[in-house]
Design a protein around this motif. Structure first.
Motif, PDB file in Angstrom:
ATOM      1  N   ALA A  77       6.711   2.674 -16.807  1.00  0.00           N
ATOM      2  CA  ALA A  77       6.334   2.282 -15.650  1.00  0.00           C
ATOM      3  C   ALA A  77       6.072   3.430 -14.810  1.00  0.00           C
ATOM      4  N   VAL A  78       5.411   3.307 -13.679  1.00  0.00           N
ATOM      5  CA  VAL A  78       5.109   4.231 -12.668  1.00  0.00           C
ATOM      6  C   VAL A  78       5.131   3.655 -11.372  1.00  0.00           C
ATOM      7  N   HIS A  79       5.860   4.208 -10.490  1.00  0.00           N
ATOM      8  CA  HIS A  79       5.981   3.922  -8.863  1.00  0.00           C
ATOM      9  C   HIS A  79       5.575   5.195  -8.338  1.00  0.00           C
ATOM     10  N   PRO A  80       4.327   4.647  -7.282  1.00  0.00           N
ATOM     11  CA  PRO A  80       3.557   5.895  -6.797  1.00  0.00           C
ATOM     12  C   PRO A  80       4.435   6.346  -5.354  1.00  0.00           C
ATOM     13  N   GLY A  81       5.457   5.573  -4.863  1.00  0.00           N
ATOM     14  CA  GLY A  81       5.866   6.157  -3.506  1.00  0.00           C
ATOM     15  C   GLY A  81       4.777   5.995  -2.272  1.00  0.00           C
ATOM     16  N   ALA A 262       4.197  -5.073  -2.308  1.00  0.00           N
ATOM     17  CA  ALA A 262       4.355  -4.606  -1.118  1.00  0.00           C
ATOM     18  C   ALA A 262       3.315  -3.978  -0.347  1.00  0.00           C
ATOM     19  N   GLY A 263       3.161  -4.418   0.816  1.00  0.00           N
ATOM     20  CA  GLY A 263       1.956  -3.629   1.741  1.00  0.00           C
ATOM     21  C   GLY A 263       2.428  -3.938   3.135  1.00  0.00           C
ATOM     22  N   THR A 264       1.426  -3.284   3.939  1.00  0.00           N
ATOM     23  CA  THR A 264       1.623  -3.447   5.193  1.00  0.00           C
ATOM     24  C   THR A 264       0.043  -3.678   5.797  1.00  0.00           C
ATOM     25  N   VAL A 265      -0.088  -4.610   6.731  1.00  0.00           N
ATOM     26  CA  VAL A 265      -1.359  -4.700   7.550  1.00  0.00           C
ATOM     27  C   VAL A 265      -1.191  -4.403   8.859  1.00  0.00           C
ATOM     28  N   GLU A 266      -1.860  -3.311   9.203  1.00  0.00           N
ATOM     29  CA  GLU A 266      -1.778  -2.596  10.658  1.00  0.00           C
ATOM     30  C   GLU A 266      -2.658  -3.082  11.757  1.00  0.00           C
ATOM     31  N   PHE A 267      -2.316  -3.241  12.986  1.00  0.00           N
ATOM     32  CA  PHE A 267      -2.987  -3.668  14.195  1.00  0.00           C
ATOM     33  C   PHE A 267      -2.722  -2.813  15.281  1.00  0.00           C
ATOM     34  N   LEU A 268      -3.605  -2.785  16.185  1.00  0.00           N
ATOM     35  CA  LEU A 268      -3.643  -2.307  17.712  1.00  0.00           C
ATOM     36  C   LEU A 268      -3.419  -3.593  18.324  1.00  0.00           C
ATOM     37  N   VAL A 269      -2.204  -3.677  19.363  1.00  0.00           N
ATOM     38  CA  VAL A 269      -2.283  -4.803  20.192  1.00  0.00           C
ATOM     39  C   VAL A 269      -2.018  -4.321  21.700  1.00  0.00           C
ATOM     40  N   LEU A 281      -6.517  -2.253  12.028  1.00  0.00           N
ATOM     41  CA  LEU A 281      -6.644  -1.079  11.879  1.00  0.00           C
ATOM     42  C   LEU A 281      -6.926  -0.836  10.370  1.00  0.00           C
ATOM     43  N   GLU A 282      -5.862  -1.017   9.495  1.00  0.00           N
ATOM     44  CA  GLU A 282      -6.034  -0.724   7.958  1.00  0.00           C
ATOM     45  C   GLU A 282      -4.938  -1.592   7.308  1.00  0.00           C
ATOM     46  N   MET A 283      -5.272  -1.634   6.101  1.00  0.00           N
ATOM     47  CA  MET A 283      -4.224  -2.093   5.120  1.00  0.00           C
ATOM     48  C   MET A 283      -3.734  -0.991   4.228  1.00  0.00           C
ATOM     49  N   ASN A 284      -2.226  -0.802   4.311  1.00  0.00           N
ATOM     50  CA  ASN A 284      -1.638   0.184   3.588  1.00  0.00           C
ATOM     51  C   ASN A 284      -1.229  -0.537   2.117  1.00  0.00           C
ATOM     52  N   THR A 285      -1.926  -0.219   0.915  1.00  0.00           N
ATOM     53  CA  THR A 285      -1.576  -0.753  -0.145  1.00  0.00           C
ATOM     54  C   THR A 285      -0.452  -0.175  -0.901  1.00  0.00           C
ATOM     55  N   ARG A 286       0.578  -0.065  -0.195  1.00  0.00           N
ATOM     56  CA  ARG A 286       1.837   0.695  -0.770  1.00  0.00           C
ATOM     57  C   ARG A 286       3.106   0.209   0.198  1.00  0.00           C
ATOM     58  N   LEU A 287       4.272   1.077  -0.435  1.00  0.00           N
ATOM     59  CA  LEU A 287       5.464   1.173   0.464  1.00  0.00           C
ATOM     60  C   LEU A 287       5.048   1.805   1.649  1.00  0.00           C
ATOM     61  N   GLN A 288       5.745   1.467   2.587  1.00  0.00           N
ATOM     62  CA  GLN A 288       5.715   2.257   3.857  1.00  0.00           C
ATOM     63  C   GLN A 288       6.687   3.313   4.200  1.00  0.00           C
ATOM     64  N   VAL A 289       6.907   4.314   5.004  1.00  0.00           N
ATOM     65  CA  VAL A 289       7.862   5.091   5.276  1.00  0.00           C
ATOM     66  C   VAL A 289       9.017   4.455   5.977  1.00  0.00           C
ATOM     67  N   GLU A 290       8.365   3.578   6.872  1.00  0.00           N
ATOM     68  CA  GLU A 290       9.554   2.982   7.769  1.00  0.00           C
ATOM     69  C   GLU A 290       9.841   1.540   7.198  1.00  0.00           C
TER      70      GLU A 290
END
Length: 714
Positions: A77-81, A262-269, A281-290
């Motif tokens: 298996a491979v995890h991309p970070g 796991a992923g995040t959906v990013e917005f400006l509010v 804004l965008e969707m990050n299709t990965r784990l986030q730094v935070e």
């Protein structure tokens, strides 16, 4: 079931994934470049495979090399970070084609979110609110200010703020060139700039069986160069209606592309008295730094959940309930007072006090301090990769207490050998606007926290201390909102004040403590009469002198140790309590302050008993100060020609903007360097003639190399 996992990444995120794998009994495989041969992540994996070379394109971004490493190491298996190939659909397909398990969403989902232009159109169809965006050719119809953005990639690269039509053409060219170099795709688009908005993202987690979780939102508004430096959950000040709107929009986004993982959906509010605006804004299709702040508040291990989803597991019908608050800061090797210039070198000491957990959160802990680091004491920070050293996270029941705990831990940390953004982070966490929850993407533009001027009292200035240079804002350096680092490098023989770092509170006192500690070290090593104070005379005559190069320039210390105690010029209300080579205690106006002093040899010219050229790091309640001890009788050095432009760090010349012999204006870009995943402009310090040009595109240069010489106009 996954039995052996390769992490296609480096540093902190690789170590973070390894931590969960150890808990689950999964063997780990690291990949490392030649520049990372001695890195902690390569050392602690069960297996490690070398990727020959140092440049990201030759190593961590080489799809064939990474997949081959997984096969050779027997990984299944491979995890991309995050970063590198983590959002590369071609990489995901290559992993799956090799018969390996891909820990992430499907290649199709990655591809559909990979282009910001296409992603925004898809989200609009799904009912997710978006900002209007247009091609560069159609930008005339949009109101200023505008934001030019790269369609591929992220991290603030390929992004420029444009405040009037005159700057649009140059911004498009610069953003497109940076995007092409960073992501291999120079496509850019234009959208209105939503100023003083919050940057808020929603953590999603979905399985292959149709269940979609949202695990709250994260506030990521405090940024430099459009890159996050402070993140927290929950977002302070969001109304319940906006929070629910964000959650529903994130679920629609995930379901629109059949997301799993796991992923995040990013917005400006932006909320005000007239209502609110929410824009995708965008969707990050990965784990986030935070991601650690979410783990702390929700009591989950997101990496473990990623692995379980990749193995086909079902999520529970509902996510766990949140509890408390968490704040994360990113500790970078960079100088905020000098245009956020990245730093390279050896990390002499790295200690964060009071850490309760590393790379994970103890189950059921109501509060604590967590450290996720890619470095340890002795690590070498090079110029090939991002300069993030670590993430420090605090969590607890209440936001103000969490901020106080995190600020205290950072203030007491000992990070020696490199300039970092640690003091800036402390100032943010203690700032009244931050504590009030008044955060937005322009926070560091509105509140100038890159430097703190030295106090005006007699204890804050020593005889001969250089005057504090003026800190430059992003607009003064020619960069928009910190979107790029602009450096003005003048002659070393005649330094320009504005190009030097500003004075830091406590530098003179720290220099005095350093002088006393070094003197105590010399006396301890003395073969005879070591018990006598340094410079002892029956009849006092000339004072002892020491000189240092510090954050605000040269600092000279003059003092006597008399029968009545310490007499230091410029420090009338300072008394010496005790001094050893490692600890000096000074009584300052009746308050005793400890100064911990660490000396690090400075090279071949520095002898064991002579501190000249040594680095001296002083930690105290006033902050951490890095000094360089200067010899009293310096050796002759070659004098640089006036107007010499020096490389601020090792890097690669990307572009040369003018030809030798050309007339240049003050502040005009001369050339651009690439180092640590960033572009750095070298600008003319004054008007004149470019009399010498020693740089060509592709040239590798060392720090201090003379790139060009400008003869000032008469």
């Amino acid at each position: 079931m996954i039995s052996r996992l390769l992490v296609a990444n480096r540093a902190e995120i690789a170590r973070r994934v390894f931590r969960t794998c150890r808990d689950l009994g999964i063997e780990t495989v690291a990949v490392y470049s030649d520049a990372d041969a001695g890195s902690p992540h390569a050392a602690e994996a069960d297996h490690a495979v070398r990727l020959p070379g140092a440049r990201p394109a030759d190593t961590y971004l080489d799809i064939a090399a990474v997949v081959d490493a997984a096969l050779r190491a027997g990984a299944d298996a491979v995890h991309p970070g995050y970063g590198f190939l983590s959002e590369n659909a071609a990489f995901a397909r290559a992993v799956l084609s090799a018969g390996l398990t891909w820990v992430g969403p499907s290649p199709d989902a990655i591809a559909r979110m990979g282009s910001k232009i296409e992603a925004k159109a898809l989200m609009a169809e799904a009912g997710v609110p978006v900002l209007a965006s247009v091609s560069p050719e159609s930008a005339d119809g949009l109101p200023y200010p505008l934001l030019v953005k790269a369609s591929a990639g992220g991290g603030g690269r390929g992004m420029r703020v444009v405040r009037d039509p005159a700057g649009l053409a140059s911004a498009l060219e610069a953003a497109g060139g940076e995007a092409l170099a960073a992501f291999g795709d120079g496509t850019v688009f234009v959208e209105p700039l939503l100023e003083h908005a919050r940057h808020v993202e929603v953590q999603v987690l979905a399985d292959a069986h149709g269940t979609v979780w949202t695990l709250g939102e994260r506030e990521c508004s405090i940024q430099r160069r459009h890159q996050k430096v402070v993140e927290e959950t929950p977002s302070p000040g969001l109304s319940p209606a906006v929070r629910e709107e964000l959650r529903e929009a994130a679920v629609r986004a995930a379901k629109a592309i059949g997301y799993a993982g796991a992923g995040t959906v990013e917005f400006l509010v932006r909320e005000d008295a007239h209502g609110h605006t929410v824009a995708f804004l965008e969707m990050n299709t990965r784990l986030q730094v935070e991601h650690p702040v979410t783990e702390c508040v929700y009591g989950v291990d997101l990496v473990r959940l990623q692995l379980e989803v990749a193995e086909g597991a079902r999520l529970a019908a509902e996510p766990p309930e949140p509890s408390g608050h968490a704040i994360e800061v990113r500790l970078y090797a960079e100088d905020p007072a000098d245009g956020w210039r990245p730093q390279a070198g050896t990390l002499r000491l790295f200690e964060v006090p009071g850490v309760d957990a590393r790379f994970g959160t103890p189950a059921g802990a109501a509060y604590g301090l967590r450290l996720d680091s890619g470095v340890e004491t002795g690590s070498r920070v090079g110029t090939h990769y991002d300069p993030m050293l670590a993430k420090v996270i605090a969590w607890g029941p209440e936001r103000a207490a969490v901020a106080r705990r995190l600020a205290s831990a950072l203030a007491r940390a000992r990070v020696h050998g490199l300039t970092t953004n640690r003091d800036l982070l402390v100032r943010v966490l203690r700032h009244e606007a931050f504590l009030a929850g008044d955060t937005h993407t322009g926070f560091l533009d509105v509140h100038d926290l890159t430097s703190v001027p030295a106090p005006a009292s007699g204890t804050a200035s020593a005889s001969g201390t250089a005057s504090a240079p003026v800190a430059r804002s992003a607009s003064e350096t020619g960069s928009e909102s910190g979107s790029e680092a602009a450096f003005e490098t003048g002659s070393e023989a005649e330094p320009r004040a504005e190009s030097r770092a500003p004075a830091v509170a406590g530098v003179p006192l720290s220099a005095l403590a350093a002088a006393l500690a070094l003197a105590a070290g010399r006396r301890a090593a003395a073969p005879v009469l070591g018990g006598l104070p340094s410079g002892w005379r029956n009849v006092p005559s000339q004072p002892q002198r020491a000189a240092f190069e510090g954050p605000g320039g040269r600092v000279e210390i003059a003092y006597r140790l008399t029968r009545d105690g310490l007499r230091a010029e410029g420090f009338d209300d300072v008394r010496l309590v005790s001094a050893t080579p490692a600890l000096v205690v000074l009584d300052v106006a009746g308050v005793a302050r400890p100064f911990t002093v660490a000396r690090y040899p400075g090279g071949a010219r520095a002898r064991a008993h002579d501190a000249a050229h040594d680095d001296v790091c002083v930690d105290s309640p006033l902050g951490s100060v890095r000094l360089t001890a200067l010899p009293r009788l310096p050796e002759p050095v070659a004098r640089l020609a006036p107007g010499s432009l020096l490389a601020p760090m090792p890097g690669t010349v990307l572009r040369v903007e003018v030809a030798s012999g050309a007339l240049v204006a003050a502040g005009q870009p001369i050339l651009t360097l690439e180092a640590m995943k960033m572009e750095h402009e070298i600008r003319a310090p004054s008007a004149g003639v470019l009399s010498a040009l020693n740089a060509t595109p592709g040239l590798q240069v060392e720090a201090g190399a003379v790139l060009a010489v400008i003869e000032e106009a008469q």
